[in-house]
Motif scaffolding. Sequence first.
Motif, short mmCIF file in Angstrom:
data_model
loop_
_atom_site.label_atom_id
_atom_site.label_comp_id
_atom_site.label_asym_id
_atom_site.label_seq_id
_atom_site.Cartn_x
_atom_site.Cartn_y
_atom_site.Cartn_z
N PRO A 1 5.54 3.85 -1.14
CA PRO A 1 5.05 5.26 -1.62
C PRO A 1 5.06 5.42 -3.30
CG PRO A 1 6.75 5.67 -0.33
CD PRO A 1 6.57 4.35 -0.56
N ASP A 2 5.65 4.47 -3.96
CA ASP A 2 5.59 4.73 -5.52
C ASP A 2 4.20 4.34 -5.91
OD1 ASP A 2 8.03 5.48 -5.62
OD2 ASP A 2 9.03 3.44 -6.01
N ILE A 3 3.48 3.67 -5.20
CA ILE A 3 1.96 3.21 -5.64
C ILE A 3 1.06 4.59 -5.84
CG2 ILE A 3 -0.06 2.08 -4.88
CD1 ILE A 3 1.67 0.01 -3.74
N GLU A 4 1.25 5.47 -4.78
CA GLU A 4 0.42 6.70 -4.84
C GLU A 4 1.28 7.51 -5.98
OE1 GLU A 4 -2.56 8.86 -3.35
OE2 GLU A 4 -1.97 7.00 -2.54
N ILE A 5 2.14 7.53 -6.28
CA ILE A 5 2.67 8.45 -7.53
C ILE A 5 1.78 7.69 -8.57
CG2 ILE A 5 4.73 9.24 -8.80
CD1 ILE A 5 6.38 8.99 -5.87
N LYS A 6 2.05 6.47 -8.88
CA LYS A 6 1.67 6.06 -10.15
C LYS A 6 0.09 6.18 -10.25
CE LYS A 6 5.01 2.35 -10.31
NZ LYS A 6 5.43 1.01 -10.06
N SER A 7 -0.60 6.11 -9.12
CA SER A 7 -2.22 6.13 -9.14
C SER A 7 -2.47 7.62 -9.53
CB SER A 7 -2.54 5.80 -7.89
OG SER A 7 -2.33 6.64 -7.01
N ILE A 8 -1.75 8.55 -8.97
CA ILE A 8 -1.96 9.94 -9.35
C ILE A 8 -1.76 10.21 -10.66
CG2 ILE A 8 -1.04 12.35 -8.81
CD1 ILE A 8 -0.64 11.54 -5.96
N ILE A 9 -0.66 9.72 -11.30
CA ILE A 9 -0.25 9.84 -12.73
C ILE A 9 -1.43 9.35 -13.55
CG2 ILE A 9 1.29 9.29 -14.45
CD1 ILE A 9 3.38 9.66 -12.68
N ASN A 10 -1.87 7.89 -13.37
CA ASN A 10 -2.92 7.52 -13.77
C ASN A 10 -4.20 8.06 -14.03
OD1 ASN A 10 -1.37 5.31 -14.93
ND2 ASN A 10 -1.73 4.07 -13.13
N ASN A 11 -4.80 8.86 -12.56
CA ASN A 11 -5.74 9.66 -12.49
C ASN A 11 -5.71 10.61 -13.37
OD1 ASN A 11 -7.00 7.73 -10.95
ND2 ASN A 11 -6.16 8.80 -8.96
N THR B 1 0.70 -1.15 -0.01
CA THR B 1 0.00 0.06 0.03
C THR B 1 0.84 1.29 0.05
OG1 THR B 1 -1.91 1.01 1.10
CG2 THR B 1 -0.19 0.26 2.45
N SER B 2 0.28 2.40 -0.22
CA SER B 2 1.04 3.65 -0.52
C SER B 2 1.47 4.44 0.77
CB SER B 2 0.35 4.74 -1.24
OG SER B 2 -0.88 4.85 -0.61
N ASN B 3 0.60 4.32 1.95
CA ASN B 3 1.15 4.86 3.14
C ASN B 3 0.67 4.12 4.34
OD1 ASN B 3 -1.35 5.86 3.43
ND2 ASN B 3 -1.19 7.81 2.40
N SER B 4 1.12 4.70 5.58
CA SER B 4 0.69 3.92 6.82
C SER B 4 -0.67 3.88 7.11
CB SER B 4 1.76 4.66 7.99
OG SER B 4 1.25 5.98 8.13
N ALA B 5 -1.37 5.34 6.61
CA ALA B 5 -2.72 5.30 6.92
C ALA B 5 -3.63 4.04 6.14
CB ALA B 5 -3.44 6.58 6.37
#
Length: 171
Positions: free
Chosen positions: A106-116, A69-73
């Motif tokens: 954290p790379d998952i979040e970056i990839k999802s932001i770019i895809n969005n 997952t992307s972060n601790s939350a």
Amino acid sequence: MHNKKPYPIYFFFTKNKKLSKESFYLEKIKNHSLMLLKITCFLKFILPFPLKYKFRVLNIKNKILFLETSNSAWMTRLKFESIKILFLLKSKILPSLSYIDIKINPDIEIKSIINNKINIYNLKNNKKNKIYNNKKITKKSIKSILYVSRNNKNNLSIVLKRIANIIKKNI
């Protein structure tokens, strides 16, 4: 010179006498990847809405399912759901599963932001094309835009006048 034709891809993922050892390993990889895909689809069906897009199934090894997952939350939310996930996966897909390990990347979040952003950009472009092709502005709406622009003294009036002139030219 050899006269051998290339094999089709499905040839490597099925049991063949010619490639016994190699096809065994490739078939094992195929089954493992299909299992991971099946688990991913099942988890996306089980989990609540925000969690569906915030995790990735990494691997299954030694009766342990590895999630990322992307972060601790999001990790704590997944840990909260892990008991339910473990129970349902044991009952439906993997009876031998014993533990779920969750890692942060954290790379998952970056990839999802770019895809969005790419998806939003494509949606906006499609909507713009549909708006211009399907909807027409009437002369009455142009008059109302000009009326609003006369009553305002700000930059809004300048912008509205420009819009009205562009619309007049296109009609």
